[in-house]
Design a protein around this motif. Structure first.
Motif, mmCIF file in Angstrom:
data_model
loop_
_atom_site.group_PDB
_atom_site.id
_atom_site.type_symbol
_atom_site.label_atom_id
_atom_site.label_comp_id
_atom_site.label_asym_id
_atom_site.label_seq_id
_atom_site.Cartn_x
_atom_site.Cartn_y
_atom_site.Cartn_z
ATOM 1 N N LYS A 1 -6.777 4.352 6.316
ATOM 2 C CA LYS A 1 -7.886 5.092 6.919
ATOM 3 C C LYS A 1 -7.463 5.646 8.280
ATOM 4 O O LYS A 1 -6.725 5.008 9.021
ATOM 5 C CB LYS A 1 -9.102 4.171 7.149
ATOM 6 N N ARG B 1 -16.801 7.756 -5.075
ATOM 7 C CA ARG B 1 -16.111 6.495 -5.322
ATOM 8 C C ARG B 1 -16.167 5.630 -4.079
ATOM 9 O O ARG B 1 -16.006 6.112 -2.957
ATOM 10 C CB ARG B 1 -14.654 6.771 -5.666
ATOM 11 N N SER B 2 -16.351 4.322 -4.267
ATOM 12 C CA SER B 2 -16.500 3.447 -3.101
ATOM 13 C C SER B 2 -15.225 3.372 -2.282
ATOM 14 O O SER B 2 -15.259 3.005 -1.108
ATOM 15 C CB SER B 2 -16.903 2.045 -3.562
ATOM 16 N N SER B 3 -14.067 3.725 -2.899
ATOM 17 C CA SER B 3 -12.831 3.650 -2.132
ATOM 18 C C SER B 3 -12.663 4.838 -1.193
ATOM 19 O O SER B 3 -11.768 4.847 -0.357
ATOM 20 C CB SER B 3 -11.644 3.583 -3.083
ATOM 21 N N ILE B 4 -13.517 5.868 -1.345
ATOM 22 C CA ILE B 4 -13.373 7.064 -0.504
ATOM 23 C C ILE B 4 -14.430 7.025 0.595
ATOM 24 O O ILE B 4 -15.624 7.149 0.325
ATOM 25 C CB ILE B 4 -13.547 8.345 -1.344
ATOM 26 N N THR B 5 -13.985 6.828 1.850
ATOM 27 C CA THR B 5 -14.902 6.848 2.997
ATOM 28 C C THR B 5 -14.355 7.852 4.003
ATOM 29 O O THR B 5 -13.183 8.198 3.929
ATOM 30 C CB THR B 5 -14.960 5.466 3.664
ATOM 31 N N ASN C 1 0.851 -1.159 0.000
ATOM 32 C CA ASN C 1 0.000 0.000 0.000
ATOM 33 C C ASN C 1 0.909 1.238 0.000
ATOM 34 O O ASN C 1 2.082 1.122 0.291
ATOM 35 C CB ASN C 1 -0.758 -0.234 1.302
ATOM 36 N N THR D 1 -10.462 8.477 5.006
ATOM 37 C CA THR D 1 -9.487 7.956 4.038
ATOM 38 C C THR D 1 -8.395 8.980 3.809
ATOM 39 O O THR D 1 -8.660 10.178 3.756
ATOM 40 C CB THR D 1 -10.174 7.690 2.696
ATOM 41 N N ALA E 1 -7.349 7.910 -4.045
ATOM 42 C CA ALA E 1 -7.718 7.408 -2.718
ATOM 43 C C ALA E 1 -6.774 6.283 -2.332
ATOM 44 O O ALA E 1 -6.612 5.322 -3.063
ATOM 45 C CB ALA E 1 -9.148 6.899 -2.747
ATOM 46 N N THR E 2 -6.125 6.405 -1.171
ATOM 47 C CA THR E 2 -5.290 5.294 -0.708
ATOM 48 C C THR E 2 -6.166 4.405 0.172
ATOM 49 O O THR E 2 -7.289 4.745 0.498
ATOM 50 C CB THR E 2 -4.118 5.789 0.134
ATOM 51 N N SER E 3 -5.619 3.245 0.544
ATOM 52 C CA SER E 3 -6.422 2.360 1.379
ATOM 53 C C SER E 3 -6.161 2.602 2.860
ATOM 54 O O SER E 3 -6.664 1.876 3.710
ATOM 55 C CB SER E 3 -6.137 0.903 1.023
#
Lengths: 133, 226
Positions: B139, B80-84, A103, B87, B135-137
């Motif tokens: 959080k 986008r689903s990766s952005i919560t 990552n 994040t 968006a990185t993973s």
């Protein structure tokens, strides 16, 4: 100079092309000059061209076209997975996979760790140089 | 959902049941019985009197075309689903390009509300477009932060009074007071306080957010996992 890894029944090979790329399979029968019947514990037995296979050093003791259970048992006894993961080829692949799955944060932490390690090495080297001088 | 038909099609255009059978199936006989032999009939409501339309004073020489009716309603921007919330995003354009920043919430206009936090990387509470962001993973825990008071109006530019410039004033430019009001500074501090606590809980996360992202030799963006 002579060949060391032969195509034979029980030879473990790595698939290097196609849908099953990266999977370890066992040669279970030879179909003709170009193709082999190939099997793995979690795969349906299929034919593959030899060009898609890279032979490994590992060989297991099985009869021609064993039943799935017999194959799995033979693989457990020979500890194919363990031998693969200890071999330098296997270890390289594992490291490649790990690096690819890093990552952005992991890559950052890796960079910090490399810098720290380099610093320590240079410190030790400086100490050695001083004591030698 | 299409209304339920009691008369299935045999072939397109031909129903299975005849008119009389359908009359029976719909139960019109039962409704008539209930209402004393006649199908219930409601008189039309008396319409309010419409004022008599005056004939127009002016008829254009050629026919004027009316524009077509447009009933389009813009949909809210899809996030986008990766952005919560929480994040870590990488900003790609503008003066903060490359900065790693924390996402707080999506505003009504579709823009994303982000903050540096300001103490860590100098990015204030700001709006950013989804398209210019990776968006990185990673959080960050954002539960201690209340973002309810921020909306698009908070970020709107103050309307300047338009003054008509006389000749002499062309050469004297007005000094525009552009100091950030104390209220906004306090908002920034309050949002960042809780954030910084949760960031310091994770090892190296503070230095990570303080550093800029850049592509190095050998990095292939389409192969990188963010």
């Amino acid at each position: 100079m002579p060949f060391k890894r032969y195509v034979e029944i029980g030879r473990v090979a790595l698939v290097n092309y196609g849908k099953e790329y990266g999977r370890l399979v066992v040669i279970v029968d030879v179909i003709d000059q170009n193709r082999a019947l190939v099997d793995a514990p979690d795969m349906v037995r299929t034919q593959m061209n030899f060009k898609r296979l890279s032979l490994t050093d590992i060989k297991i003791d099985i009869k021609r076209i064993p039943k799935k259970k017999a194959l799995i048992q033979a693989m457990q006894e020979a500890d194919v997975q363990g031998k693969w993961e200890k071999s330098s080829w296997g270890r390289k692949l594992i490291v490649q996979k790990k690096r690819a799955s890093l990552n952005d944060f992991d890559r950052f932490k890796l960079m910090l760790a490399k810098i720290k390690r380099g610093g320590l090495i240079r410190q030790e080297l400086a100490k050695l140089k001083e004591s030698a001088a | 959902m299409a209304p339920k038909t009691r008369n299935p099609d045999l072939i397109r255009g031909i129903g299975k049941y005849s008119r009389s059978k359908m009359y029976h199936k719909r139960g019109l006989w039962a409704i008539k019985e209930k209402h004393g032999g006649k199908f219930p009939h409601h008189d039309p409501k008396p319409k309010p009197d419409v004022a008599a339309e005056k004939p127009p004073k002016f008829y254009p020489a050629d026919d004027v075309k009316k524009p077509l009716v447009n009933k389009r309603k813009p949909k809210p921007t899809k996030l986008r689903s990766s952005i919560t919330p929480g994040t870590v995003l990488i900003i790609l354009t503008g003066r903060f390009k490359g900065k790693r920043v924390v996402f707080l919430k999506q505003l009504l206009s579709g823009l994303l509300l982000i903050t540096g936090p300001f103490k860590i990387n100098g990015v204030p509470l700001r709006r950013v477009n989804q398209s210019y962001v990776i968006a990185t993973s990673t959080k960050v825990d954002i539960s201690g932060v209340s973002v309810d008071k921020f909306d698009d109006k908070y970020f709107a530019k103050k309307a300047e009074k338009k003054k008509k410039k006389g000749e002499g004033e062309f050469f004297e430019s007005e000094k525009v007071e552009n100091i950030l009001p104390q209220e906004k500074k306090d908002d920034q501090k309050s949002v960042d306080a809780a954030l910084i606590k949760s960031i310091e809980g994770v090892c190296d996360l503070k230095t990570y957010l303080g550093a800029r992202f850049s592509l190095k030799s050998g990095m292939k963006p389409h192969e990188l996992v963010f």
